[in-house]
Design a protein around this motif. Sequence first.
Motif, mmCIF file in Angstrom:
data_model
loop_
_atom_site.group_PDB
_atom_site.id
_atom_site.type_symbol
_atom_site.label_atom_id
_atom_site.label_comp_id
_atom_site.label_asym_id
_atom_site.label_seq_id
_atom_site.Cartn_x
_atom_site.Cartn_y
_atom_site.Cartn_z
ATOM 1 N N SER A 163 26.917 43.583 41.253
ATOM 2 C CA SER A 163 26.958 43.611 39.800
ATOM 3 C C SER A 163 28.082 44.530 39.370
ATOM 4 O O SER A 163 28.330 45.560 40.018
ATOM 5 C CB SER A 163 25.623 44.132 39.253
ATOM 6 O OG SER A 163 25.765 44.557 37.917
ATOM 7 N N GLY A 164 28.774 44.138 38.311
ATOM 8 C CA GLY A 164 29.850 44.967 37.777
ATOM 9 C C GLY A 164 30.027 44.688 36.306
ATOM 10 O O GLY A 164 29.347 43.824 35.725
ATOM 11 N N PHE A 165 30.946 45.422 35.688
ATOM 12 C CA PHE A 165 31.231 45.221 34.269
ATOM 13 C C PHE A 165 32.642 45.734 34.023
ATOM 14 O O PHE A 165 32.898 46.933 34.130
ATOM 15 C CB PHE A 165 30.190 45.974 33.425
ATOM 16 C CG PHE A 165 30.240 45.658 31.960
ATOM 17 C CD1 PHE A 165 30.112 44.354 31.502
ATOM 18 C CD2 PHE A 165 30.411 46.678 31.023
ATOM 19 C CE1 PHE A 165 30.146 44.061 30.140
ATOM 20 C CE2 PHE A 165 30.444 46.395 29.670
ATOM 21 C CZ PHE A 165 30.317 45.086 29.226
ATOM 22 N N GLU A 166 33.553 44.805 33.741
ATOM 23 C CA GLU A 166 34.981 45.145 33.621
ATOM 24 C C GLU A 166 35.590 44.424 32.425
ATOM 25 O O GLU A 166 35.051 43.443 31.937
ATOM 26 C CB GLU A 166 35.743 44.666 34.869
ATOM 27 C CG GLU A 166 35.273 45.228 36.184
ATOM 28 C CD GLU A 166 35.985 44.523 37.337
ATOM 29 O OE1 GLU A 166 36.933 45.115 37.877
ATOM 30 O OE2 GLU A 166 35.612 43.375 37.678
ATOM 31 N N ARG A 167 36.787 44.879 32.044
ATOM 32 C CA ARG A 167 37.641 44.215 31.048
ATOM 33 C C ARG A 167 36.936 43.991 29.705
ATOM 34 O O ARG A 167 37.168 42.993 29.028
ATOM 35 C CB ARG A 167 38.169 42.883 31.612
ATOM 36 C CG ARG A 167 39.054 43.070 32.852
ATOM 37 C CD ARG A 167 39.686 41.790 33.334
ATOM 38 N NE ARG A 167 38.725 40.778 33.699
ATOM 39 C CZ ARG A 167 38.082 40.740 34.867
ATOM 40 N NH1 ARG A 167 38.316 41.670 35.804
ATOM 41 N NH2 ARG A 167 37.224 39.790 35.115
#
Length: 309
Positions: A163-167
Amino acid sequence: MAQEADGIRLEQRHGKARVRVGRVWRHAHDGSHHFVEWNVSISLLSHCLSSYRLDDNSDIVATDTIKNTVYVRAKECGDRLSVEEFAILIGKHFCSFYPQVFTAIVNIIEKPWERVSIDGKPHLHGFKLGSENHTTEARVEKSGALNLTSGIGGLALLKTTQSGFERFVRDKYTILPETRERMLATEVNASWRYSYESVASIPTKGLYFSEKFMDVKKVLMDTFFGPPETGVYSPSVQRTLYLMGSAVLKRFADVSSIHLKMPNIHFLPVNLSTKENPSMVKFKDDVYLPTDEPHGSIEATLSRITSKL
Ligand SMILES: O=c1[nH]c(=O)c2[nH]c(=O)[nH]c2[nH]1
């Protein structure tokens, strides 16, 4: 339906909320028992204007009577049935038994009592409480028209990676770092609408909706987690929610829409330092502070677009 008199428009309903009932079915042929626990709330839309406008209760179905009906009907159900079928049966009863009732809205929460296994063997009459509720709402009209939804409440899911959260938007208020490695935790509340539009058109197969509930739950979970060994990368809760909802619409032809509420329950990286010991605890994707407030709130409804051709 609004009723009007003396220049006042009145919309009203009455019923009984949170009628709790447990029901056991005992099967003589193999000694097995089946058990459900339901919390039933009923709202009746009925013509009983004079009870509001005058001191005339002659059209009121007493809420105490409404409550008793739940127990009478539960008793009369000699065979196991799904919570959806029970909700429809109760709704049909009020619409057909009382001339003044034109709509019955029945909400039921089923507690997740699950059969236990002892030494790998299913127990004949032993149950333990699981974690997520099965909910339903049946709106039944006198005409036989039906609006049926089912749902899952409180399905807590967590994965420790993928899981990630970018841009995302960065401005002068933003401090959240971009990441491709974080925990993802949520408590899914889902409700989906079935496409059956009348009480006469629901599937007659026994426990159809109970099976469907398990199937929808499985599709939601499979999509959230991905394959057991590799998982599946989530770029945001929003994306994962969309994939979960669209998988349900794709898989189940009789589900016309699904609402998903998936709070982002944060697990914050822990870093502790003093002047003397600047790296007392240095976060390396290992020690987290679990929080429940505040949490991200993310919800959406996905509906099948039906061709008007
Ligand atoms: O998956 C996420 N969606 C967001 O909208 C959001 N906002 C945020 O601070 N973290 C996250 N994570």
